[in-house]
Enzyme design. Structure first.
Site, short mmCIF file in Angstrom:
data_model
loop_
_atom_site.label_atom_id
_atom_site.label_comp_id
_atom_site.label_asym_id
_atom_site.label_seq_id
_atom_site.Cartn_x
_atom_site.Cartn_y
_atom_site.Cartn_z
N SER A 1 -20.13 35.27 11.18
CA SER A 1 -19.89 35.61 9.79
C SER A 1 -21.11 36.33 9.23
CB SER A 1 -19.53 34.34 9.01
OG SER A 1 -18.90 34.64 7.81
N ASP B 1 -8.29 37.07 9.03
CA ASP B 1 -9.53 36.64 8.39
C ASP B 1 -9.61 37.25 6.99
OD1 ASP B 1 -12.14 36.03 7.62
OD2 ASP B 1 -12.96 36.38 9.62
N HIS C 1 -10.62 32.98 9.60
CA HIS C 1 -12.07 33.04 9.73
C HIS C 1 -12.63 31.99 10.70
CE1 HIS C 1 -15.89 34.58 8.36
NE2 HIS C 1 -16.31 33.39 8.00
#
Length: 705
Positions: free
Chosen positions: A557, A642, A677
């Site tokens: 991320s 995501d 995610h």
């Protein structure tokens, strides 16, 4: 606050017993896909940049999906020789997990709540017992049943009405964090129909029939609060947050007597409150928002106890009455301590429980309202994670917390705040004869470019020779002020047993050392995050903890941004890199206000509409700084749905880098077409994803059969 934050990924080595000859990963096992180039001019302030792969964000375009499937096919072809090894890694990791298990029950309004898992089932089963832990079990939510027929299932918020009869919960079935609201009558087992649809958050009022809930805008910003009362056909809009830097949420005070409606950006907050027994009343503003001032209240005996940074960089506690809540009426209670951040607080009838951060580590402090004295709960190891557990009872002297370290499995404790005694309730069982005494955790420090000492957690076997020959893995994050504390992984045991050193760089931009640590690597000082990480890697090599040509670095991320920027600055830093759901297309993403997270993060990365901030982001944006040079072996991971870091960021990054890199190292890109995610939602599916990552790393290092 939501953020581009992944589940921490852990590299693991498999037993290398009776292995055939070792071989390295072969990128020529198949031909990598080459994405079509469709030049598009992007950029601001007269800065014209050509983006050949902008079109990959067209999710509904069949050619985009075909390209992503081609990337998966290439990845499968490259990894095909290691499929059996990958499966053996999965079996090994699964063998350390107690598949049928349960969590320690915690008390809530006359019931004991817990969850349990059953061997072979992907998801937890939520249960309760009335009056005693020995009472008959009542299953109130079986997530395995909710997941039937779905490729993805995530349980969001779960909340019982005060009379324990109605269960409100939310579910996401695509990984995009689009949560559907559900209301269940426990006695009948039937779902209660309501006009509530998608929700980001919700809370019950004390009347057992009123729910306050939050909805999102198209950019997934939580911005509206509604009230719904059972039996009514419509909902009522209570509040709308119009400032795009802010999001809102709802909660109950620890004594359950107030409902809080909190508006917050990453730098400022504002709170409204309402008596929970008066749901038809009007929310009252506690104190007007002031730039860079954050405050968070809790309630006890008619007094608000407020954690705030007003005049206290690392926070202090102040108090005020229910009828005099403006900042001018706040009275000092617990002052700021030098070098110690008050990270959270919770009121109990006779105690105040504080979570602090001191010297980069979490600490707990207990304040006794009767004696007006405080004390800390001590922890024995040099690096660990400690966090408050589920504490739903207000009138109690017992607080529950969780503790773990890289060598101590997750442990749940009950602590008597008056007697200052703790009792171990449960420690996660690690199968396979795990012995913590064989390993050591160290807390060392590298020196950054500006002389700042950067903490590093190192985990290794005690008998490992520090001769600079060991393989290693270095993880980093460093954003949003989020601390990356050192946690336990049962799978990591096989890594340590094969002589691999595992390390975490507690770099600036994170929250390990408090607010200042975050501020020193955000906005126009963000580059410190990347140079800190480089300093950590170089220090580990210098002190002979590991070999540079056997080092894997990884981040996910916003940590993927870290790895992408690091590789552009120092592509020689490591042997291999893993970028999970990586935020690598910084300029394009931050220039599109319609995307989730973008506007709220103008005060984390910068607002590209400001020329100075745009140009500074351009200096480190991984996608925009790719160049014709050698890069290490790379694995990129993402999910199609995501909502926090769109799939097209690593897709574009991979396509562009393939046309530039001058080395022959493998570079593969794997896309989960049915997740979000955090990757796969089921625990077995997630473990298979991790096994794939480990197989890649070992193959690159030449350690896979």
């Amino acid at each position: 606050m939501r953020s581009r934050f992944p589940s921490q990924l852990i590299w693991i080595l498999s037993p290398l017993l009776a292995m055939p000859a070792l071989a390295q990963l072969d990128p020529k096992a198949a031909t990598p896909p080459a994405a079509e180039q469709k030049p598009k001019i992007v950029g601001l302030h007269g800065d014209k940049l050509t983006d050949n792969y902008f079109w990959l964000r067209e999710k509904e375009n069949p050619k985009v999906i075909d390209h992503l499937k081609a990337e998966n096919a290439y990845t499968d072809a490259v990894m095909a020789p290691y499929k059996k090894f990958e499966e053996s890694l999965y079996t090994e990791m699964l063998g350390r997990i107690k598949q049928t298990d349960d969590t320690p029950p915690y008390p809530q309004r006359g019931y004991f709540l817990y969850s349990r898992t059953e061997e072979g089932k992907q998801y937890p089963i939520l249960c309760r017992k009335k009056g005693s832990v020995d009472a008959p079990e009542q299953v109130f939510l079986d997530v395995n049943q909710l997941a039937e027929g779905q490729k993805f299932m995530a349980l969001g918020h779960v909340d019982w009405s005060d009379d324990n009869q109605l269960l409100a919960y939310s579910t996401d079935i695509n990984g995009h964090r689009d949560y559907d609201f559900h209301l269940k009558n426990f006695a009948s087992g039937e779902e209660v129909k309501t006009p509530i649809g998608k929700v980001a958050d919700f809370v019950w009022a004390a009347d057992n029939k009123t729910i306050f809930y939050i909805t999102e805008d198209k950019a997934k910003r939580s911005y509206r609060c509604y009230r719904y009362t059972l039996g009514e056909t419509e909902t009522k809009l209570i509040y709308e947050e119009k400032d795009e830097l802010y999001q809102i949420g709802v909660s109950r005070s620890s004594d359950h007597k107030a409902i809080f409606l909190v508006s917050s950006s990453s730098r400022t907050s504002e709170v409204r409150f309402l008596p929970s027994e008066q749901p038809k009343g009007e929310f009252k503003l506690m104190a007007k928002r002031r730039n860079e001032i954050k405050y968070f209240p809790d309630l006890r005996d008619g007094t608000f106890y407020i954690r705030t940074n007003d005049g206290a960089k690392e926070f202090k506690i102040v108090t005020t009455s229910l009828d005099q809540t403006a900042a001018a009426s706040w009275k000092p209670f617990l002052p700021e301590q030098a070098g110690v951040k008050i990270a959270s607080h919770q009121t109990f009838k006779d105690f105040l429980f504080l979570t602090e951060r001191d010297k980069g580590l979490p600490q707990f402090r207990i304040y006794d309202f009767k004696t007006k004295q405080s004390h800390r709960i001590t922890f024995p190891e040099p690096s660990y994670q400690a966090s408050e557990a589920q504490n739903e009872e207000f009138d109690t002297a017992q607080v529950r917390f969780r503790y773990q370290s890289p060598i101590t499995p997750p442990s749940t404790f009950d602590y008597d705040m008056g007697k200052q005694t703790r009792a171990l309730v449960k420690q996660q069982e690690v199968l396979g004869g795990y012995d913590a005494s064989k390993y050591v955790v160290e807390r060392i420090a590298a020196k950054a470019k500006d002389g700042t000492e950067i903490p590093i957690t190192v985990i290794r076997r005690k008998d490992l020779a520090l001769d600079g020959k060991a393989a290693g893995w270095l993880y980093g994050y460093g954003s949003y002020g989020i601390p990356m504390d050192a946690t336990f992984s049962s799978s990591r045991v096989s890594l340590l047993d094969r002589g691999l050193v595992y390390a975490i760089g507690h770099i600036r931009g994170g929250g390990e050392m408090g607010e200042t640590w975050h501020d020193q690597a955000r906005m126009m000082t963000k580059m410190n995050t990347f140079t800190d990480f480089i300093a950590c890697a170089d220090y580990l090599v210098e002190k002979k903890y590991l070999s540079r040509d056997k080092l894997v670095i990884e981040g996910g991320s916003a940590g993927g941004l870290l790895i992408g920027a690091t590789l552009n600055l120092r592509p020689d830093l490591c042997k291999a890199a893993v970028l999970a759901v990586p935020f690598v297309d910084v300029l394009n993403t931050m220039s599109d206000a319609t995307l989730p997270l973008t506007t709220g993060e103008y005060i984390e990365w910068g607002n590209p509409n400001n020329q100075d901030e745009y140009l500074y982001m351009k200096t480190y944006s991984p996608y925009d700084n790719l160049a014709a040079k050698n890069y290490p072996a790379m694995l990129l991971l993402t999910s199609l749905n995501d909502s926090q870091v769109p799939y097209w960021e690593p897709a574009k990054y991979t396509a562009k880098l393939r046309t530039l890199r001058t080395d022959a190292n493998p570079m593969i890109f794997k896309i989960n077409l049915d997740a979000g995610h955090g990757g796969a939602s089921g625990r077995y599916d997630r473990l298979k994803e991790i096994a794939f990552e480990y197989a890649f790393g070992l193959a690159v290092l030449g350690l896979a059969p």
